[in-house]
Design a protein around this motif. Structure first.
Motif, PDB file in Angstrom:
ATOM      1  N   TYR A   1      25.074  23.080  37.177  1.00 30.23           N
ATOM      2  CA  TYR A   1      25.605  24.364  36.735  1.00 30.23           C
ATOM      3  C   TYR A   1      26.190  24.236  35.332  1.00 30.23           C
ATOM      4  O   TYR A   1      26.052  25.134  34.497  1.00 30.23           O
ATOM      5  CB  TYR A   1      26.668  24.849  37.719  1.00 30.23           C
TER       6      TYR A   1
ATOM      7  N   ARG B   1      33.306  29.701  33.446  1.00 26.18           N
ATOM      8  CA  ARG B   1      33.994  29.461  34.716  1.00 26.18           C
ATOM      9  C   ARG B   1      33.289  28.336  35.470  1.00 26.18           C
ATOM     10  O   ARG B   1      32.055  28.314  35.546  1.00 26.18           O
ATOM     11  CB  ARG B   1      34.017  30.728  35.571  1.00 26.18           C
ATOM     12  N   TYR B   2      34.090  27.438  36.049  1.00 28.90           N
ATOM     13  CA  TYR B   2      33.554  26.304  36.789  1.00 28.90           C
ATOM     14  C   TYR B   2      34.276  26.214  38.132  1.00 28.90           C
ATOM     15  O   TYR B   2      35.506  26.067  38.181  1.00 28.90           O
ATOM     16  CB  TYR B   2      33.772  24.998  36.020  1.00 28.90           C
ATOM     17  N   ASP B   3      33.532  26.295  39.221  1.00 27.42           N
ATOM     18  CA  ASP B   3      34.092  26.168  40.564  1.00 27.42           C
ATOM     19  C   ASP B   3      34.060  24.691  40.942  1.00 27.42           C
ATOM     20  O   ASP B   3      33.013  24.157  41.308  1.00 27.42           O
ATOM     21  CB  ASP B   3      33.293  27.008  41.558  1.00 27.42           C
TER      22      ASP B   3
ATOM     23  N   SER C   1      35.170  23.215  43.445  1.00 24.57           N
ATOM     24  CA  SER C   1      34.912  22.941  44.864  1.00 24.57           C
ATOM     25  C   SER C   1      33.422  22.791  45.135  1.00 24.57           C
ATOM     26  O   SER C   1      33.023  22.266  46.179  1.00 24.57           O
ATOM     27  CB  SER C   1      35.484  24.061  45.742  1.00 24.57           C
ATOM     28  N   ARG C   2      32.593  23.227  44.200  1.00 28.04           N
ATOM     29  CA  ARG C   2      31.142  23.171  44.385  1.00 28.04           C
ATOM     30  C   ARG C   2      30.515  21.949  43.716  1.00 28.04           C
ATOM     31  O   ARG C   2      29.671  21.266  44.285  1.00 28.04           O
ATOM     32  CB  ARG C   2      30.494  24.449  43.855  1.00 28.04           C
TER      33      ARG C   2
ATOM     34  N   ASN D   1      42.651  29.178  50.577  1.00 27.76           N
ATOM     35  CA  ASN D   1      41.307  29.112  51.137  1.00 27.76           C
ATOM     36  C   ASN D   1      41.324  29.759  52.515  1.00 27.76           C
ATOM     37  O   ASN D   1      41.967  29.239  53.433  1.00 27.76           O
ATOM     38  CB  ASN D   1      40.857  27.655  51.235  1.00 27.76           C
TER      39      ASN D   1
ATOM     40  N   VAL E   1      44.834  26.424  47.153  1.00 33.39           N
ATOM     41  CA  VAL E   1      43.802  26.075  46.171  1.00 33.39           C
ATOM     42  C   VAL E   1      44.403  26.193  44.778  1.00 33.39           C
ATOM     43  O   VAL E   1      44.984  27.222  44.425  1.00 33.39           O
ATOM     44  CB  VAL E   1      42.577  27.000  46.299  1.00 33.39           C
TER      45      VAL E   1
ATOM     46  N   ASN F   1      43.976  26.571  40.865  1.00 37.52           N
ATOM     47  CA  ASN F   1      43.079  27.063  39.825  1.00 37.52           C
ATOM     48  C   ASN F   1      43.811  26.988  38.484  1.00 37.52           C
ATOM     49  O   ASN F   1      45.041  26.906  38.440  1.00 37.52           O
ATOM     50  CB  ASN F   1      42.676  28.511  40.095  1.00 37.52           C
TER      51      ASN F   1
ATOM     52  N   GLY G   1      40.208  24.181  42.805  1.00 41.16           N
ATOM     53  CA  GLY G   1      39.482  25.447  42.814  1.00 41.16           C
ATOM     54  C   GLY G   1      38.724  25.689  41.532  1.00 41.16           C
ATOM     55  O   GLY G   1      37.860  24.905  41.148  1.00 41.16           O
ATOM     56  N   GLU G   2      39.075  26.746  40.819  1.00 45.29           N
ATOM     57  CA  GLU G   2      38.303  27.178  39.661  1.00 45.29           C
ATOM     58  C   GLU G   2      39.003  26.822  38.357  1.00 45.29           C
ATOM     59  O   GLU G   2      40.220  27.000  38.215  1.00 45.29           O
ATOM     60  CB  GLU G   2      38.081  28.685  39.734  1.00 45.29           C
TER      61      GLU G   2
ATOM     62  N   VAL H   1      38.809  27.953  34.518  1.00 47.20           N
ATOM     63  CA  VAL H   1      38.310  28.982  33.601  1.00 47.20           C
ATOM     64  C   VAL H   1      38.628  28.532  32.183  1.00 47.20           C
ATOM     65  O   VAL H   1      39.783  28.273  31.844  1.00 47.20           O
ATOM     66  CB  VAL H   1      38.950  30.358  33.889  1.00 47.20           C
TER      67      VAL H   1
END
Length: 288
Positions: A3, A48-50, A52-53, A174, A181, A183, A220-221, A223
């Protein structure tokens, strides 16, 4: 595919195809030969980067994860503004004969201020990272968990104004696990996209993972807000070649689960497994 690669390629194409150039204007940066270092840029880039993924290391070329984490810890953990405490040479151009970069970055993180008063009314002074750790543990849903390195009183004593200058932390929950979480928003006034983009993204992704772990949260995320995302004129052909390369799956991120104190982390406590990447770009010219 990664990603982070897709985000990077899209951003670079947007800058090259739709950006505005500084040619014909007076600019501060210079190349080593004294020539003005012009750029093409986009204003207000938001990525944006998640976490958790997947971990946001690009695979188009290798990001030196241990070196970039060493620099991040130099600022956030050691709270240093002296390159003698840093393993890499990325700050050499801005250091004085004593190794100092002035009242920048780590100096600002380490400045103490009145954070709160305790039960008996005694004042409690903390620096900015200790305040973040305290608030995440004691008041995680606060909307005031911010680190700011852009101190106007000290700008004249900084050898370079902070580029990545603030972090705003925000905690959500979550709904599946019930865990909190962590961020964050990273604000950056200016960025040399080829030289520093993924370096900064990986640094602050690791920082977020570390803070989440020691505060018993999930990552989490992240940004990333860049006011002036630019590609230097001499970098454009390098970027065009880079973004045309084959992309690979994102690497797997490992953080030592035995560390529960932020001040105990080292760059040896992180690892990127199964990291496939393209050839490195060597001798990237840096404007100063």
């Amino acid at each position: 595919m990664s990603y982070a690669d897709r985000v990077f390629v899209d951003m670079c194409e947007e800058i090259i195809n739709r950006g505005t150039g500084s040619q014909g204007m007076e600019v501060r940066p210079r190349w080593e030969d004294g020539t003005p270092a012009h750029t093409i840029k986009r204003f207000g880039v938001v990525n944006r980067y998640d976490l958790s993924r997947e971990f946001p290391a690009i695979t188009l070329r290798r990001t030196a994860i241990k070196s970039c984490v060493n620099e991040m810890l130099w600022i956030w953990q050691k709270k240093s503004n002296n390159i003698r405490d840093l393993k890499s040479s990325v700050w050499d151009e801005w250091a004085d004969e004593e190794g100092s970069i002035g009242k920048a970055y780590g100096y600002q993180i380490g400045k103490k201020y009145l954070h709160h008063t305790d039960a008996d009314g005694s004042p409690v002074y903390m620096d900015q990272i200790d305040a973040v750790l305290y608030d995440l543990r004691h008041n995680p849903f606060s909307r005031r968990i911010i680190v700011n390195m852009y101190n106007f009183d000290d700008l004249h004593e900084m050898h370079l104004y902070p580029c990545a200058y603030s972090m705003t932390f925000n905690v959500t929950k979550n709904p599946k696990s019930g865990r909190m979480v962590l961020n964050a928003i990273l604000n950056q006034r200016s960025q040399d996209v080829l030289a520093a983009n993924n370096w900064n993204v990986c640094q602050y992704a690791v920082l977020l993972h570390m803070l989440a772990q020691v505060c018993h949260m999930e990552a989490g995320e992240l940004v990333h807000v860049i006011a002036d995302a630019h590609i230097y004129d001499r970098h454009i052909p390098l970027v065009q070649e880079l973004i045309s390369r084959e992309q690979f799956p994102a690497p797997k991120f490992w953080l030592n689960p035995e560390i529960h104190d932020f001040y105990q982390f080292t760059e040896e406590d992180i690892r990127l497994d199964d990291y496939q990447y393209g050839p490195q770009i060597k001798n990237i010219p840096i404007a100063v």
